[in-house]
Design an enzyme around this catalytic site. Structure first.
Site, PDB file in Angstrom:
ATOM      1  N   LYS A  49      25.646  40.854  56.656  1.00 26.88           N
ATOM      2  CA  LYS A  49      26.201  41.809  55.508  1.00 26.88           C
ATOM      3  C   LYS A  49      26.329  43.161  55.603  1.00 26.88           C
ATOM      4  O   LYS A  49      27.218  43.584  55.143  1.00 26.88           O
ATOM      5  CB  LYS A  49      25.343  41.287  54.107  1.00 26.88           C
ATOM      6  CG  LYS A  49      24.952  39.676  53.962  1.00 26.88           C
ATOM      7  CD  LYS A  49      23.788  39.480  52.959  1.00 26.88           C
ATOM      8  CE  LYS A  49      23.858  38.059  52.804  1.00 26.88           C
ATOM      9  NZ  LYS A  49      22.780  37.672  51.937  1.00 26.88           N
ATOM     10  N   GLN A  93      17.870  40.101  48.845  1.00 29.84           N
ATOM     11  CA  GLN A  93      17.718  39.146  49.855  1.00 29.84           C
ATOM     12  C   GLN A  93      16.726  38.140  49.594  1.00 29.84           C
ATOM     13  O   GLN A  93      15.666  38.454  49.260  1.00 29.84           O
ATOM     14  CB  GLN A  93      17.636  39.594  51.513  1.00 29.84           C
ATOM     15  CG  GLN A  93      17.751  38.586  52.523  1.00 29.84           C
ATOM     16  CD  GLN A  93      19.007  37.797  52.465  1.00 29.84           C
ATOM     17  OE1 GLN A  93      20.178  38.405  52.286  1.00 29.84           O
ATOM     18  NE2 GLN A  93      19.118  36.693  52.636  1.00 29.84           N
ATOM     19  N   ASP A 116      25.824  38.460  44.028  1.00 34.83           N
ATOM     20  CA  ASP A 116      25.270  36.942  44.376  1.00 34.83           C
ATOM     21  C   ASP A 116      25.576  35.990  43.514  1.00 34.83           C
ATOM     22  O   ASP A 116      25.367  34.640  43.701  1.00 34.83           O
ATOM     23  CB  ASP A 116      23.862  37.122  44.794  1.00 34.83           C
ATOM     24  CG  ASP A 116      23.589  36.934  46.338  1.00 34.83           C
ATOM     25  OD1 ASP A 116      24.317  36.512  46.924  1.00 34.83           O
ATOM     26  OD2 ASP A 116      22.398  37.166  46.485  1.00 34.83           O
TER      27      ASP A 116
END
Ligand code: NAP
Length: 289
Positions: A49, A93, A116
């Site tokens: 990422k 994460q 997200d």
């Protein structure tokens, strides 16, 4: 049978985003990447990422708290990022250590920075077809793969295997939308579904997201179907240096000859997830201008 090349499609999107970012007024988009502890898979995902951000011109801010961080400390960290006008998107994460309530953490992220797409508000906006929200990256990537591969969902029967909040449910909601690229009839299957193969055999488009290696076999697929394999599973393989190989939820050798189109694992849905995260971050930057 045609392979859907997720690497190529994701690279196209990354190139488009790079052009868009260069044309944005003011500062570049900024993505905060929060990785708790040193879980090897998380280290690798966050690195990807960070690399993708850099290639587009998105600034990334790495925050690496220790695995011993408490829930309250993590909340305080997120509150700081929520309040920081220089941060557009926040990604925490997953998986988080067992002592931390992951859903509570995802809800703590400001909905407008939740790139997200896991926040209750963003899931609600998806259900309401409100495009100001952020859609979870993997299901958004699946829809993008289908569109860019010329697969029309309108009037088709889409069968989704899996009902998780990060893949199955949002994928089903997306396919169901009243949009020209959607308008599908959707069936969602899960571990309690009876006569599963009878349902999957009806699928014009089969989306497999259950996390069971090579679960979908040829007898479960209608000839000519489009198959999207979301699964990423590690299977022991002594012939590999790493000791394992990656495989999807679909038994590729027997299913692929039957399909009109299929995604490989790796190189199908996976690269799209990162591309959609980048797209959401650029969208967040635009919304904060
Ligand atoms: P998850 O949260 O574990 O959900 C799995 C879903 O599959 C659940 O709804 C479960 O049903 C259902 N299921 C499990 N066994 C089943 C069976 N035998 N028959 C029918 N349904 C069954 O998994 P997830 O997070 O959605 O991930 C699914 C897979 O996608 C994993 O392999 C994961 O690694 C992969 N993934 C890939 C990406 C990517 O970027 N490529 C991103 C995210 C996830 P119940 O609800 O009844 O338990």
């Amino acid at each position: 049978m045609e392979l859907i090349d997720g690497n190529k499609i994701a690279a196209d999107i990354i190139a488009e985003l790079k052009t868009q970012v260069a044309a944005l007024p003011g500062r570049p988009p900024c993505l905060a990447l929060v990785r708790v502890g040193e879980d090897p898979a998380s280290v690798s995902y966050v690195k990807k990422k960070e690399t993708a951000s850099a290639s587009i011109g998105i600034t990334s801010r790495m925050i690496l708290p220790p695995v011993t961080i408490t829930q309250e400390e993590l909340f305080a960290l997120i509150d700081g990022l929520n309040a920081d006008p220089a941060v557009d998107g926040i990604l925490v994460q997953s998986p988080l250590p067992k002592h931390i309530n992951e859903v509570a953490v995802f809800r703590r992220i400001a909905a407008g920075k939740d790139v997200d797409g896991f926040h209750t508000m963003n899931l609600g906006k998806l259900a309401q077809e409100d495009d100001t929200g952020f859609v979870a990256c993997t299901p958004a990537g699946i829809m993008e793969l289908l569109q860019r591969s010329g697969v029309s969902l309108a009037g088709k029967h889409v069968v989704v295997l899996g009902r998780s909040l990060i893949v199955g449910k949002p994928a089903a909601l997306l396919a169901l939308q009243r949009k020209p690229w959607a308008n599908a009839t959707v069936t969602v299957c899960h571990s309690q579904t009876a006569n599963l193969p009878a349902l999957t055999r009806q699928a014009d488009v089969l989306i497999a997201a259950i996390g069971k290696p090579e679960f979908v076999t040829a007898d479960m697929v209608k000839p000519g179907a489009v198959v999207i394999d979301v699964g990423v599973n590690r299977v022991a393989d002594a012939t590999k240096k790493s000791g394992y190989r990656l495989t999807g939820d679909v038994h590729f050798p027997t299913v692929s000859p039957l399909c009109s189109k299929i995604t490989p694992v790796p190189g199908g849905v996976g690269p799209m997830t990162v591309a959609m995260l980048m797209q959401n971050t650029v969208k967040a930057r635009r919304q904060h201008t």
